[in-house]
Design an enzyme around this catalytic site. Sequence first.
Site, short mmCIF file in Angstrom:
data_model
loop_
_atom_site.label_atom_id
_atom_site.label_comp_id
_atom_site.label_asym_id
_atom_site.label_seq_id
_atom_site.Cartn_x
_atom_site.Cartn_y
_atom_site.Cartn_z
N GLY B 30 0.82 -1.21 0.00
CA GLY B 30 0.00 0.00 0.00
C GLY B 30 0.84 1.25 0.00
O GLY B 30 2.03 1.21 -0.30
N HIS B 36 4.64 2.00 -7.87
CA HIS B 36 3.56 0.99 -7.88
C HIS B 36 2.63 1.19 -9.07
O HIS B 36 2.21 0.23 -9.73
CB HIS B 36 2.71 1.09 -6.61
CG HIS B 36 3.45 0.89 -5.34
ND1 HIS B 36 3.65 1.90 -4.42
CD2 HIS B 36 4.02 -0.21 -4.80
CE1 HIS B 36 4.32 1.43 -3.38
NE2 HIS B 36 4.56 0.16 -3.58
N GLN B 156 15.05 -8.72 -3.66
CA GLN B 156 13.75 -9.35 -3.49
C GLN B 156 13.25 -10.01 -4.76
O GLN B 156 12.80 -11.17 -4.75
CB GLN B 156 12.75 -8.29 -3.01
CG GLN B 156 11.29 -8.74 -3.04
CD GLN B 156 10.37 -7.68 -2.49
OE1 GLN B 156 10.32 -7.44 -1.29
NE2 GLN B 156 9.64 -7.00 -3.36
#
Lengths: 287, 287
Positions: B30, B36, B156
């Site tokens: 979020g 994003h 990641q």
Amino acid sequence: MIKLFRKIDEFKEYRRSLGQTSIGLVPTMGNLHSGHLSLIEESSKYNEVTIVTIFVNPLQFGPNEDFDKYPRTLEQDLQSIDSLSIEKDILVLAPESASEIYPNGFSTTISISGLTEKLCGSSRPGHFDGVTTVVYQLFNITKPSIAYFGQKDFQQQLIIKKMVRDLELPLQIQTMPIIRDESGLAKSSRNQYLSDSQRTEALELSKKISTIRELLQESSFIDSQISINSILEETLRDERWDYLEVLDSNNLQSISPTTNEAVILGALKVGETRLIDNQVVKIIYAR
Amino acid sequence: MIKLFRKIDEFKEYRRSLGQTSIGLVPTMGNLHSGHLSLIEESSKYNEVTIVTIFVNPLQFGPNEDFDKYPRTLEQDLQSIDSLSIEKDILVLAPESASEIYPNGFSTTISISGLTEKLCGSSRPGHFDGVTTVVYQLFNITKPSIAYFGQKDFQQQLIIKKMVRDLELPLQIQTMPIIRDESGLAKSSRNQYLSDSQRTEALELSKKISTIRELLQESSFIDSQISINSILEETLRDERWDYLEVLDSNNLQSISPTTNEAVILGALKVGETRLIDNQVVKIIYAR
């Protein structure tokens, strides 16, 4: 008909050709005894195709355990399966090397916390991580509708059920009863390490578990706890015993007056051979 | 059209109704920024349906990290997505509690060894286990054809690609470029913790990485190694730097004359805020 596969790629190609048939998986480390064979029979009763994997998984052996010595008897295993005279297809997947299961730099581990630390997990650190990781791989390769495990490895089947639930793997797990020889000794590939006199010594394991089972069935909660605790205490003074515990069969937590089903689990070292056994018991405490 | 789901069960039911449509997943915590949003735009360009997950995952935060403080801005996030005016369906899955993702006694961990110990893994122990475990769960719940990750979290995305390969998860991973503001600062939800003067201080991170990139592009292997090592040594004397490294972008190993693509990765603490950044560079060493 029995089909043997030594290469994962060839197996996968064949598996794809099967499509959506109902498939039962019996994962083993080979050296099949009547315990394994009972799983194969059960699977072939309810599934179109049964897959038996034979793989001595290096990840689940500790550095000082019997990985090298573990019996590898593929020819004999195929004969044992053949002697069952099952009419449906049996696929035997016996990868020719560990890199078939763990290809190029495989470095993922699946661990379950909570259930894995006690009992066998405490004397075999990392063992259950090796088990869950290989079982995940075998599920992924074989894509069964149902997989069969023996109750002898009670903690193992509980851990695998937990993995399947947590990771929502699309299959069922069926646990099948322990098969014993006439003396009561639970069938195990490790039994062949035992001399005749050690076989007799090994019976202590199942006998002690039976004694506790009877106490659980016949006494009130308080009475059974008192008697059992004194048995456990006395038994565990003997260093050959790795563990002997009475736990809730659902979660391996301590039992309480509300426990519906208990499991008595023991691990006994006979010479150099570590044997495990257990009995599950529904308990309705006498009042 | 944007559809919001707060319950996993309701989401799953809807997901089943979609069947085999091509689905892109954008997993986020979020507090969406243009980084994003670029992933969401990319996904909706190539997929019928895009799923944006918004979940601040407790497992990937250490005990002294900013889990409690991490910005939760659902209303604003929905508006940001809406402002993209995408005509295809966007499903926003923002579970109302962690137990939606980790139901009743969930206790499985997926770990990748090798890639996870260095860089962010070394200063954030357990962080990547939390990442791989939640990403596995999100993949399982959303069942995407493809999932989009930002290159900003370089380590990641590499770890997730490794998990997908090892566990043969049935989806693709697409890594998208870092989005920066005009000053060159990589977009991050943590940037909002920065004061104006800290924003200026933070530019040191991208600038140092650019300097090293230029050296890699313009010098011979030996010359670049000498200059880079002296920069690294000098920089890391400053305690605000958590790490600054030049590694092979495929496997995070040391680079060599045969490395085709390097990645320069840095982590800098500005006040209480730890920022990360990186640049990937194809290298053809000047001779």
